[in-house]
Design an enzyme around this catalytic site. Structure first.
Site, short mmCIF file in Angstrom:
data_model
loop_
_atom_site.label_atom_id
_atom_site.label_comp_id
_atom_site.label_asym_id
_atom_site.label_seq_id
_atom_site.Cartn_x
_atom_site.Cartn_y
_atom_site.Cartn_z
N THR A 25 0.86 -1.62 0.05
CA THR A 25 -0.10 -0.06 -0.09
C THR A 25 0.95 1.35 0.38
O THR A 25 0.27 2.05 -0.65
CB THR A 25 -0.40 0.22 1.44
OG1 THR A 25 -1.76 -1.04 0.95
CG2 THR A 25 -1.87 1.21 0.93
N ASP B 145 1.92 -6.50 -4.58
CA ASP B 145 0.67 -6.50 -3.25
C ASP B 145 1.21 -7.54 -2.71
O ASP B 145 1.51 -8.46 -3.47
CB ASP B 145 -0.64 -6.78 -3.56
CG ASP B 145 -1.47 -6.58 -2.57
OD1 ASP B 145 -2.88 -5.46 -2.88
OD2 ASP B 145 -1.44 -8.17 -2.13
N SER B 146 1.04 -7.51 -1.45
CA SER B 146 1.97 -8.67 -0.76
C SER B 146 1.48 -10.34 -0.36
O SER B 146 1.64 -10.81 -0.47
CB SER B 146 2.53 -7.55 0.93
OG SER B 146 1.45 -8.35 1.23
N SER B 147 0.53 -10.03 -0.91
CA SER B 147 -0.63 -11.35 -1.20
C SER B 147 -0.38 -12.10 -2.31
O SER B 147 -0.21 -13.15 -2.29
CB SER B 147 -1.79 -11.01 -1.58
OG SER B 147 -2.70 -10.12 -0.73
N THR C 93 1.43 -4.91 3.59
CA THR C 93 0.97 -5.36 5.89
C THR C 93 0.47 -7.15 5.28
O THR C 93 0.95 -7.28 6.40
CB THR C 93 0.12 -4.71 6.58
OG1 THR C 93 -0.82 -4.41 5.10
CG2 THR C 93 1.11 -2.89 6.38
N ASP C 94 -0.07 -7.20 4.10
CA ASP C 94 -0.23 -8.52 4.85
C ASP C 94 -0.25 -9.89 4.63
O ASP C 94 -0.33 -10.59 5.54
CB ASP C 94 -1.38 -9.30 3.21
CG ASP C 94 -2.94 -7.52 3.03
OD1 ASP C 94 -2.72 -7.24 4.49
OD2 ASP C 94 -3.02 -7.99 1.95
N ARG D 248 -3.39 -25.65 14.64
CA ARG D 248 -3.32 -24.63 15.29
C ARG D 248 -4.86 -24.77 16.60
O ARG D 248 -6.33 -25.01 15.85
CB ARG D 248 -4.71 -23.32 14.64
CG ARG D 248 -3.58 -22.88 13.68
CD ARG D 248 -3.45 -21.69 13.65
NE ARG D 248 -3.26 -20.24 14.91
CZ ARG D 248 -3.25 -19.83 14.67
NH1 ARG D 248 -3.40 -18.48 13.59
NH2 ARG D 248 -3.02 -18.66 15.54
N GLN E 28 -4.41 -20.55 19.15
CA GLN E 28 -5.40 -20.28 18.70
C GLN E 28 -5.77 -18.83 19.29
O GLN E 28 -5.56 -17.97 18.29
CB GLN E 28 -6.76 -20.21 17.99
CG GLN E 28 -6.55 -21.72 17.16
CD GLN E 28 -8.14 -22.16 17.42
OE1 GLN E 28 -9.14 -21.96 17.53
NE2 GLN E 28 -8.10 -24.10 16.38
N CYS E 29 -4.42 -18.89 20.17
CA CYS E 29 -4.58 -17.15 20.91
C CYS E 29 -3.54 -16.56 20.09
O CYS E 29 -2.62 -17.30 19.98
CB CYS E 29 -4.44 -17.77 22.18
SG CYS E 29 -6.33 -18.77 22.88
N1 ASP Z 1 -2.53 -5.88 0.22
C1 ASP Z 1 -1.57 -4.55 0.71
C2 ASP Z 1 -0.34 -5.72 0.68
O1 ASP Z 1 -0.46 -6.39 1.27
C3 ASP Z 1 -1.27 -3.80 2.01
C4 ASP Z 1 -0.47 -3.48 2.81
O2 ASP Z 1 0.30 -2.97 2.66
O3 ASP Z 1 -1.02 -2.65 3.60
O4 ASP Z 1 0.29 -5.35 -0.38
#
Ligand code: ASP
Length: 351
Positions: free
Chosen positions: A23, A67-69, A99-100, A255, A287-288
């Protein structure tokens, strides 16, 4: 694969800023309205503050940014290569990342970069850097400051892989993404912050790793024959047996409930015993988000231990799955994988 040295001010520390995407560098596609990765030069142009650093900053960009996905073991190996190939030239590394899956990447790198003595700080943002209320600028600027920070003897202040986000520096392999909306996107639930940034950056030295040797020994091989599954009331025998019978599968992150508990169904225990007998390494992660697996606390956990399941202690699922990939890349013998899963390699669990 040569990084470009930007004409940003020279001095003191040299940092390599690696842009993978996420992002922080995204822009709205006018057709779809969705966010898409954008060019690094564009991102840098949004942060003129970078020229004020008393630090030499070179840049390297993934082509194309992702995108980190879409992050993968192959790209972790590429990242480890970029760092290893330029290790002697720089005092620290900052990785801009979505962030993902940031916690997975940070965990993977923490294992792959054996004997690390320099900071590798991952950061990103919840709002693109071009937006007025972006959190990206502070995250980026403070990450560079942390990566450049040194002690009086010249050694790095934070010689480990960390995630810096929203005022906190956390050990990478202890961190989990906790919010899709808040600026406070990450937390390290079972390990204290390594630093907190307010008016000043306060380093909590007692929690920062102290490297014992100084020659980086990167491990590039990862074996992703591993799966994560979550228990739930009503889980079906045929599906679990199917997973356990998968021929190439070498490890399972299971988990469990609470402090590492599972239903006492005889079929589940027999399926797990069968998995262990076939040489599959089964790791128990709760899972906690907070707390530790203690298989001896309840009978429902004790029986898992009897079936050969190994405690994941207070580790994250991200650390467990990437540690398995790293150990499986290194060792063919499941007994060695088991042995090292029970030990802390770079501060990922408290044994
Ligand atoms: N979908 C984005 C990613 O992980 C989300 C982010 O960067 O916050 O690339």
């Amino acid at each position: 694969m040569k990084p470009q040295i930007s004409n940003l001010k020279p001095q003191i520390s040299k940092i390599l800023l690696i842009y993978t995407g996420g992002t922080i560098g995204m822009n709205h596609n006018p057709q779809t309205g969705a966010l898409e990765p954008f060019d690094f030069e564009h991102l840098l142009s949004r942060v003129p503050e970078l020229t004020q650093f008393q630090t030499e900053i070179a840049t390297y960009q993934f082509n194309p940014p992702i995108d980190s996905s879409d992050m993968s073991p192959k790209l972790w190996t590429e990242l480890a290569h970029i760092i290893a190939d330029h290790y002697e030239e720089y005092d620290g590394f900052v990785i801009l990342h979505g962030t993902d899956t940031m916690a997975y990447t940070a965990s993977a790198l923490s294992f792959m970069l054996e004997n690390l003595t320099k900071p590798v700080i991952l950061t990103g943002s919840q709002l693109p850097i071009g937006q007025l209320r972006t959190d990206g600028k502070e995250n980026l600027i403070t990450s560079i400051e942390i990566a450049a920070a040194r002690r009086q003897d010249g050694t790095a202040m934070v010689p480990e892989v960390g995630i810096y986000f929203n005022g906190h520096l956390m050990r990478g392999n202890r961190t989990t993404k906790q919010s899709a909306d808040e600026f406070d996107a990450f937390e390290s639930f079972n390990y204290p912050h390594l630093a907190d940034a307010g008016v000043e950056i306060t380093y909590h030295d007692e929690f920062i790793l102290k490297p014992q040797t100084s020659n980086l020994k990167p491990q590039f091989r990862l074996d992703n024959n591993v799966i994560i599954f979550s228990l739930f009331p009503g889980i079906r025998e045929d599906l679990i047996r199917h997973i356990i019978a998968t021929p190439n599968l070498r490890a399972i992150v299971m988990r469990t409930f609470g402090s590492g508990n599972a239903p006492q169904s005889p079929w589940l225990l027999s399926a797990l015993r069968e998995g262990t007998r076939r040489g599959k390494v089964i790791i128990n992660i709760s899972q906690c988000l907070q707390g530790c697996v203690e298989m001896g606390r309840y009978d429902t956990g004790y029986q898992l231990q009897e079936a050969g399941v190994i405690s994941g202690y207070d580790g994250t699922v991200e650390a467990a799955v990437t540690k398995l990939m790293y150990l499986q890349g290194k060792y063919d013998d499941p007994e060695l994988v088991r042995k090292f899963m029970k030990q802390s390699i770079c501060g990922e669990i408290t044994v």
